[in-house]
Design a protein around this motif. Structure first.
Motif, PDB file in Angstrom:
ATOM      1  N   ALA A 529       0.843  -1.203   0.000  1.00 10.50           N
ATOM      2  CA  ALA A 529       0.000   0.000   0.000  1.00 10.50           C
ATOM      3  C   ALA A 529       0.873   1.246   0.000  1.00 10.50           C
ATOM      4  CB  ALA A 529      -0.915  -0.021   1.236  1.00 10.50           C
ATOM      5  N   ASN A 530       1.917   1.159   0.808  1.00 11.18           N
ATOM      6  CA  ASN A 530       2.876   2.258   0.914  1.00 11.18           C
ATOM      7  C   ASN A 530       3.480   2.630  -0.443  1.00 11.18           C
ATOM      8  OD1 ASN A 530       4.541   3.946   2.383  1.00 11.18           O
ATOM      9  ND2 ASN A 530       4.674   2.395   4.002  1.00 11.18           N
ATOM     10  N   LEU A 531       3.914   1.609  -1.198  1.00 12.60           N
ATOM     11  CA  LEU A 531       4.530   1.844  -2.514  1.00 12.60           C
ATOM     12  C   LEU A 531       3.539   2.546  -3.423  1.00 12.60           C
ATOM     13  CD1 LEU A 531       6.513  -1.455  -3.288  1.00 12.60           C
ATOM     14  CD2 LEU A 531       7.348   0.665  -2.336  1.00 12.60           C
ATOM     15  N   ARG A 532       2.247   2.096  -3.363  1.00 13.70           N
ATOM     16  CA  ARG A 532       1.240   2.704  -4.250  1.00 13.70           C
ATOM     17  C   ARG A 532       1.056   4.184  -3.901  1.00 13.70           C
ATOM     18  NH1 ARG A 532      -1.877  -2.739  -4.153  1.00 13.70           N
ATOM     19  NH2 ARG A 532      -1.154  -3.558  -6.149  1.00 13.70           N
ATOM     20  N   VAL A 533       1.024   4.472  -2.597  1.00 14.24           N
ATOM     21  CA  VAL A 533       0.838   5.867  -2.167  1.00 14.24           C
ATOM     22  C   VAL A 533       2.033   6.711  -2.622  1.00 14.24           C
ATOM     23  CG1 VAL A 533       0.736   7.385  -0.132  1.00 14.24           C
ATOM     24  CG2 VAL A 533      -0.620   5.275  -0.199  1.00 14.24           C
ATOM     25  N   LEU A 534       3.236   6.198  -2.397  1.00 10.70           N
ATOM     26  CA  LEU A 534       4.437   6.977  -2.755  1.00 10.70           C
ATOM     27  C   LEU A 534       4.470   7.262  -4.258  1.00 10.70           C
ATOM     28  CD1 LEU A 534       7.153   5.371  -0.457  1.00 10.70           C
ATOM     29  CD2 LEU A 534       6.173   7.661  -0.277  1.00 10.70           C
ATOM     30  N   LYS A 536       1.801   7.576  -6.175  1.00 12.37           N
ATOM     31  CA  LYS A 536       0.787   8.621  -6.411  1.00 12.37           C
ATOM     32  C   LYS A 536       1.318   9.996  -6.007  1.00 12.37           C
ATOM     33  CE  LYS A 536      -3.676   6.478  -6.752  1.00 12.37           C
ATOM     34  NZ  LYS A 536      -3.885   5.215  -6.008  1.00 12.37           N
ATOM     35  N   LEU A 537       2.136  10.028  -4.939  1.00 19.06           N
ATOM     36  CA  LEU A 537       2.690  11.313  -4.459  1.00 19.06           C
ATOM     37  C   LEU A 537       3.821  11.830  -5.372  1.00 19.06           C
ATOM     38  CD1 LEU A 537       2.809  10.666  -0.584  1.00 19.06           C
ATOM     39  CD2 LEU A 537       1.207  12.126  -1.869  1.00 19.06           C
ATOM     40  N   GLY A 538       4.213  10.998  -6.362  1.00 18.75           N
ATOM     41  CA  GLY A 538       5.240  11.456  -7.314  1.00 18.75           C
ATOM     42  C   GLY A 538       6.661  11.204  -6.850  1.00 18.75           C
ATOM     43  N   ARG A 539       6.820  10.359  -5.790  1.00 17.31           N
ATOM     44  CA  ARG A 539       8.183  10.076  -5.310  1.00 17.31           C
ATOM     45  C   ARG A 539       8.959   9.226  -6.310  1.00 17.31           C
ATOM     46  NH1 ARG A 539      10.901  11.275  -0.325  1.00 17.31           N
ATOM     47  NH2 ARG A 539      11.592   9.107  -0.411  1.00 17.31           N
TER      48      ARG A 539
END
Ligand code: NAD
Length: 540
Positions: A529-534, A536-539
């Motif tokens: 989940a963390n990877l997906r969020v990061l 999306k945040l453009g990291r």
């Protein structure tokens, strides 16, 4: 001081015969104490020596002590001890030594020029490029090393909790193998970057031009470089060069493509890195809108500097059909107006080749081309009336793929002229073959010339200049594509090749593993989940 010696008192030359035992008529004599002070710097324990002849008159110039494989090993042992202290020396102190070298090279340039001309035979004005290039290199790394080597902060895996520092640590002891064609700068320039990065050096210059390289070592010592950091060994390439590859932590080689392949294989065997600055068959493109006079002037320098014994010299000239005849007329006029001479004087535009072997190689290529139908517009023959290894500036037309010099490097004062009609065709012909070192494009439309440059497979391309614009711009990386080499000298790239990149990651507060009784499966879900969020945040 000899009458023809333009250097100030205290230079390397003396009155009288150079070596009374061997040559009572020698026109240039080196001060024996001066030579001894230089040759004592070779790491050599045996009494074996190698005699060096001057291309100015073919007479003996000096005897150079020869290093054994044991001497090479001793040089590395000494270098390794000195390097440990040097790596701990503040970068600013290393920079100060380079800036002192800059001043020394400028103030001692006449002495440097005398030795370069005596050993290599090149015209004094071309020898001047060498102290100039070393001064530029010393100033560049004397001003830019600390900022380039500074530890960098990079983003860690968990923002705010993982800190990453990237260090640039020295390789250790760098082996430098250099050729005879630019004996002062090629022996020194890469080593200045290696020293700046915190390494020690063991250098093996070419046998023909040891004195110029040893003068470089002496100037480094005078600039304050601590003992043991710059070690010079001497001897035949396959033996002494091979022993150096066997001990080094990194090898910086400048020379022919054939030897470069041997060095690369030796480094691969030991899994150490290397940079290879090799040969070329460099093209110049003169586009239809070029300033013909400027192009003819540039071509004359590009082809005949150092009698063509220059890795970035031009050996293939592609000229737009519309201006071909005018260009050839101006180029030939400039070529035939050159002052040829084998002396220490500033007035010479071109000097002799370095050795009998070079003369044989260049003569054989020209003879092969002529016998297969090439037209000799000027030159095409040796000039023993000027010096034993002199070859006349030579311009050829009608060169075909059947001739050796169509694709092989000549490394002499010889150029082939070709007409072209369309730029695409010119670029394609310029890209023929395996080399990719340097190229030049002449045009009044510099934006168009830069677009053409981008399509040429060469590590450097000069617009409205032959080679000096890129070579003397120290922030511009220099090196070859394809069979012309690997890696780059100059610029940030030229410094960082002598370092290992080390990442130091510091983890705070949480570990990168399941915590607080979390199962491995739950941890995997959480991280996914963390990877997906990061993302999306453009990291990155
Ligand atoms: P070379 O390859 O014969 O010799 C270069 C150096 O390598 C010398 O010091 C020689 O003693 C040493 N050597 C020879 N055989 C060796 C071996 N088996 N192992 C280890 N070392 C060995 O080249 P050269 O004829 O002296 O120099 C001319 C060549 O150098 C030309 O091809 C020229 O284009 C090239 N060059 C390239 C650059 C560049 O920056 N790309 C600069 C100058 C010269």
């Amino acid at each position: 001081m000899s009458a023809s010696n333009p250097s100030a008192a205290g230079g390397p030359l003396t009155e009288g015969p150079r070596d009374p035992e061997h040559d009572a008529s020698a026109s240039y004599a080196l001060e024996p104490t001066y030579v001894a002070e230089l040759t004592d710097r070779v790491v050599a324990t045996s009494t074996l020596t190698d005699q060096v002849l001057s291309p100015l008159d073919g007479a003996p110039l000096a005897h150079i002590p020869q290093s054994s494989p044991e001497d090479v090993a001793a040089a590395f042992a000494r270098a390794r001890r000195a390097q440990v202290r040097w790596a701990a020396t503040p970068v600013e102190e290393r920079e100060r030594i380079l800036l002192r070298l800059h001043d020394l090279v400028l103030s001692r340039q006449e002495e440097i020029l005398d030795l370069i001309v005596l050993e290599s035979g090149k015209a004094r004005k071309h020898a001047f490029d060498e102290p100039l290039h070393i001064a530029l290199t010393a100033r560049y790394y004397g001003r830019r090393t600390a900022s380039t080597l500074r530890t960098e902060r990079r983003p860690g895996v968990i923002p705010g909790l993982t800190r990453v520092d990237v260090n640039h640590v020295p390789k250790g002891v760098v082996g430098i193998i250099s050729p005879w064609n630019y004996p002062f700068t090629m022996a020194l320039c890469d080593g200045l970057a290696a020293l700046a990065a915190g390494n020690a050096v063991v250098a093996k210059p070419d046998a023909q031009t040891m004195l110029s390289a040893l003068l470089g070592a002496r100037l480094l010592a005078e600039a304050g470089l601590p003992e043991g950091l710059w070690n010079v060994v001497a001897g035949p390439g396959p033996q002494v060069g091979g022993a150096l590859v066997a001990e080094a932590d990194y090898v910086c080689f400048t020379g022919s493509t054939a030897t470069g392949k041997v060095i690369a294989a030796g480094c691969a065997e030991r899994l150490i890195g290397c940079s290879l600055e090799l040969g070329g068959k460099n093209p110049m493109l003169v586009l239809a809108d070029a300033d013909v006079e400027r192009a003819a002037e540039g071509a004359t320098r590009a082809v005949f500097s150092n009698a063509g014994q220059l890795c970035v010299s031009v050996e293939r000239l592609f000229v737009a059909d519309a201006i071909y005849d005018r260009f050839v007329q101006r180029f030939l006029a400039r070529t035939e107006a050159m002052t040829l001479g084998a002396t220490l004087a500033w007035e010479n535009d071109m000097g002799p080749l370095v050795s009998q072997a070079q003369l044989d190689r260049v003569g054989a290529q020209v003879e092969d081309a002529r016998s297969k139908g090439a037209r000799v517009l000027t030159g095409g023959r040796a000039r023993p009336d000027l010096a034993p290894y002199f070859f006349a500036p030579t311009v050829l037309e009608g060169v075909t793929p059947a001739m050796t010099l169509f694709g092989q490097e000549t490394f002499g004062p010889v150029v082939s002229l070709y007409r072209f009609t369309g730029e695409a065709e010119a670029v394609q012909r310029a890209n023929d073959g395996d080399y990719g070192l340097n190229a030049a494009v002449y045009s009044r439309d510099t934006a168009r010339a830069r677009a053409v440059a981008g399509r040429i497979k060469a590590g450097t391309v000069n617009v409205n200049e032959a080679f000096a614009a890129s070579f003397a711009s120290l922030d511009a990386p220099m090196g070859g594509m394809r069979s012309s080499g690997m890696g780059r000298r100059q610029g940030t790239e030229g410094l960082l090749r002598f370092t290992e990149t080390q990442s130091v990651a510091t983890q705070r507060l949480i570990r990168i593993a399941p915590m607080l009784g979390m199962s491995d499966r739950a941890y995997a879900r959480f991280m996914t989940a963390n990877l997906r969020v990061l993302k999306k945040l453009g990291r990155a």
